[in-house]
Design a protein around this motif. Structure first.
Motif, PDB file in Angstrom:
ATOM      1  N   ASP A 102      34.643 -41.643  -2.358  1.00 15.43           N
ATOM      2  CA  ASP A 102      35.733 -41.312  -2.081  1.00 15.43           C
ATOM      3  C   ASP A 102      37.106 -40.339  -2.796  1.00 15.43           C
ATOM      4  O   ASP A 102      37.487 -39.196  -2.175  1.00 15.43           O
ATOM      5  N   PHE A 103      36.579 -40.775  -4.038  1.00 16.51           N
ATOM      6  CA  PHE A 103      38.142 -40.031  -5.248  1.00 16.51           C
ATOM      7  C   PHE A 103      37.284 -38.737  -5.199  1.00 16.51           C
ATOM      8  O   PHE A 103      38.587 -38.025  -5.349  1.00 16.51           O
ATOM      9  N   SER A 154      17.018 -40.891  -2.519  1.00 15.16           N
ATOM     10  CA  SER A 154      17.106 -40.404  -0.812  1.00 15.16           C
ATOM     11  C   SER A 154      18.497 -40.534  -0.745  1.00 15.16           C
ATOM     12  O   SER A 154      18.752 -39.882   0.533  1.00 15.16           O
ATOM     13  N   TRP A 155      19.001 -41.262  -1.480  1.00 10.01           N
ATOM     14  CA  TRP A 155      19.996 -41.121  -0.693  1.00 10.01           C
ATOM     15  C   TRP A 155      21.533 -41.781  -1.996  1.00 10.01           C
ATOM     16  O   TRP A 155      20.734 -41.100  -3.971  1.00 10.01           O
ATOM     17  N   VAL A 156      22.879 -41.430  -1.376  1.00  2.00           N
ATOM     18  CA  VAL A 156      23.892 -41.536  -2.968  1.00  2.00           C
ATOM     19  C   VAL A 156      23.883 -41.979  -3.929  1.00  2.00           C
ATOM     20  O   VAL A 156      23.462 -41.764  -4.915  1.00  2.00           O
ATOM     21  N   ALA A 157      23.564 -43.855  -3.741  1.00  2.00           N
ATOM     22  CA  ALA A 157      23.667 -44.625  -4.546  1.00  2.00           C
ATOM     23  C   ALA A 157      22.027 -44.765  -5.009  1.00  2.00           C
ATOM     24  O   ALA A 157      22.014 -45.830  -5.727  1.00  2.00           O
ATOM     25  N   GLY A 158      20.769 -44.810  -4.308  1.00  2.00           N
ATOM     26  CA  GLY A 158      19.511 -44.669  -4.928  1.00  2.00           C
ATOM     27  C   GLY A 158      18.344 -44.150  -4.440  1.00  2.00           C
ATOM     28  O   GLY A 158      18.879 -43.716  -3.034  1.00  2.00           O
ATOM     29  N   GLU A 159      17.643 -45.116  -3.924  1.00  2.00           N
ATOM     30  CA  GLU A 159      16.786 -45.649  -2.271  1.00  2.00           C
ATOM     31  C   GLU A 159      16.725 -46.300  -1.660  1.00  2.00           C
ATOM     32  O   GLU A 159      15.962 -46.029  -0.612  1.00  2.00           O
ATOM     33  N   ARG A 160      17.878 -46.262  -1.271  1.00  2.00           N
ATOM     34  CA  ARG A 160      18.640 -46.800   0.465  1.00  2.00           C
ATOM     35  C   ARG A 160      19.710 -46.243   1.190  1.00  2.00           C
ATOM     36  O   ARG A 160      20.407 -46.025   0.149  1.00  2.00           O
ATOM     37  N   PHE A 161      20.418 -46.803   2.122  1.00  2.00           N
ATOM     38  CA  PHE A 161      20.705 -46.098   2.717  1.00  2.00           C
ATOM     39  C   PHE A 161      22.813 -47.550   2.421  1.00  2.00           C
ATOM     40  O   PHE A 161      21.833 -48.301   2.793  1.00  2.00           O
ATOM     41  N   THR A 162      23.551 -47.095   1.842  1.00  2.00           N
ATOM     42  CA  THR A 162      24.661 -47.731   2.225  1.00  2.00           C
ATOM     43  C   THR A 162      25.889 -47.107   2.304  1.00  2.00           C
ATOM     44  O   THR A 162      26.120 -46.250   2.112  1.00  2.00           O
ATOM     45  N   ALA A 168      30.770 -40.375   2.123  1.00  2.00           N
ATOM     46  CA  ALA A 168      30.357 -39.089   1.742  1.00  2.00           C
ATOM     47  C   ALA A 168      29.723 -38.259   3.192  1.00  2.00           C
ATOM     48  O   ALA A 168      30.025 -36.824   3.548  1.00  2.00           O
ATOM     49  N   PHE A 169      29.623 -38.772   4.532  1.00  5.99           N
ATOM     50  CA  PHE A 169      28.855 -38.364   5.356  1.00  5.99           C
ATOM     51  C   PHE A 169      30.169 -37.688   6.123  1.00  5.99           C
ATOM     52  O   PHE A 169      29.685 -36.902   7.157  1.00  5.99           O
ATOM     53  N   CYS A 170      30.985 -39.013   6.641  1.00 12.39           N
ATOM     54  CA  CYS A 170      32.452 -38.585   7.137  1.00 12.39           C
ATOM     55  C   CYS A 170      32.988 -37.487   6.345  1.00 12.39           C
ATOM     56  O   CYS A 170      33.931 -36.820   6.904  1.00 12.39           O
ATOM     57  N   ALA A 171      33.294 -37.668   5.268  1.00 15.11           N
ATOM     58  CA  ALA A 171      34.392 -36.819   4.591  1.00 15.11           C
ATOM     59  C   ALA A 171      32.963 -35.085   5.084  1.00 15.11           C
ATOM     60  O   ALA A 171      34.080 -34.056   5.001  1.00 15.11           O
ATOM     61  N   LEU A 172      31.696 -34.862   4.441  1.00 15.04           N
ATOM     62  CA  LEU A 172      30.813 -33.655   4.639  1.00 15.04           C
ATOM     63  C   LEU A 172      31.439 -33.629   5.979  1.00 15.04           C
ATOM     64  O   LEU A 172      31.547 -31.998   6.532  1.00 15.04           O
TER      65      LEU A 172
END
Ligand SMILES: N[C@@H](CCC(=O)N[C@@H](CS)C(=O)NCC(=O)O)C(=O)O
Length: 206
Positions: A102-103, A154-162, A168-172
Motif C-alpha cells: 500500500d505505502f 510464489s506470492w508477495v507474502a509467501g507461498e499462498r495468495f493473500t 499489489a496487483f491492483c496498483a500494478l
C-alpha cells in the motif's frame, strides 16, 4: 450490501477483488465517475466525508470506507477462503506485506499518475511534475524489490495468495496508464506473477 467503486481505480478494485475472491454474491456494485466528480456531491460525501472510494454500504445503512477496513470486515464476516492470515503470526506477516504494498507501491504509483497525466488535472487541481518523477523512481525501486521477492517465492507474502497480492496487483494494473509494464523494464518474475493473477476470475474489470 452496496459497493461504491470506479472503473479501474485501484483502491476500489482492491475491495472488489477481495469480495470476488470470497465469492460473495449479494453485493450491488455502484460505479462512480470520478472524472465527473460524482464522488464530490453532498449526497456522496454523506457516505464518505473525504470524498474517496471505495465505500461499502452495509445492509443496515452504515457506510464503511477505506479499502483495508472493508477487506478486514469482509474477512471477519466471510472467513473462507482466508486472505489475511489464520493465526497471529501469519496475520501480522501478511499485514506487513500488505502495508508495504500500500505505502511503497500503490501510493507512489498513484502519485506518479496523478501528478503526470494531463487528464488527472481535473481530479487533482494542481500537479507537481518533479514530485511525479520522484515517485516514479520509488516505483522502480519497489518493483526491483518485488521482482527479487517473486523470483524466490510464489506470492508477495509467501507461498499462498493473500490480500498483499490483491493490493499489489491492483496498483500494478493501473500503472499501465503511465506505461509501466514489468516485462519491458526487465522484471520477469513480477510479470509472471501478474499474469497468474490476471487469469483469476476475481481480476476481471467488468
Ligand atoms: N486510503 C483510501 C484511499 C482511497 C482513494 O484515494 N481512492 C481514490 C480512487 S483509487 C479516490 O477516491 N480518489 C478520489 C479523488 O482523488 O478525488 C482507501 O484505501 O480506500
Amino acid at each position: 450490501m452496496k459497493l461504491y467503486t470506479a472503473y479501474r481505480a485501484p483502491y476500489p478494485r482492491r475491495a472488489l477483488m477481495f469480495i470476488r475472491e470470497k465469492q460473495i454474491a449479494d453485493v450491488e456494485i455502484v460505479n462512480i465517475d470520478l472524472m465527473k466528480n460524482e464522488h464530490r456531491t453532498e449526497s456522496f460525501k454523506a457516505l464518505s466525508p473525504f470524498a474517496r472510494i471505495p465505500v461499502l454500504q452495509l445492509d443496515d445503512g452504515r457506510a464503511l470506507g477505506e479499502s483495508r477496513a472493508i477487506c478486514s470486515w469482509i474477512e471477519a464476516k466471510f472467513p473462507e477462503p482466508n486472505l489475511m492470515g489464520s493465526d497471529p503470526e501469519e496475520r501480522a506477516w501478511i499485514e506487513m506485506h500488505d502495508r508495504r504494498m500500500d505505502f511503497y507501491w500503490m501510493s507512489p504509483i498513484i502519485a506518479w499518475i496523478r501528478n503526470s497525466l494531463p487528464n488527472m488535472e481535473t481530479l487533482v487541481g494542481r500537479q507537481y511534475p518533479d514530485f511525479a518523477q520522484g515517485q516514479r523512481e520509488i516505483v522502480f525501486k519497489t518493483a526491483a524489490w518485488l521482482d527479487e521477492q517473486l523470483a524466490r517465492q510464489s506470492w508477495v507474502a509467501g507461498e499462498r495468495f493473500t490480500i498483499a497480492d490483491i493490493t499489489a496487483f491492483c496498483a500494478l494494473e493501473v500503472a499501465r496508464v503511465v506505461h509501466f509494464r514489468p516485462r519491458d523494464a526487465g522484471f520477469h518474475a513480477l510479470q509472471e506473477w501478474r499474469d497468474r493473477i490476471a487469469a483469476r476470475d476475481s481480476a476481471g474489470i467488468e
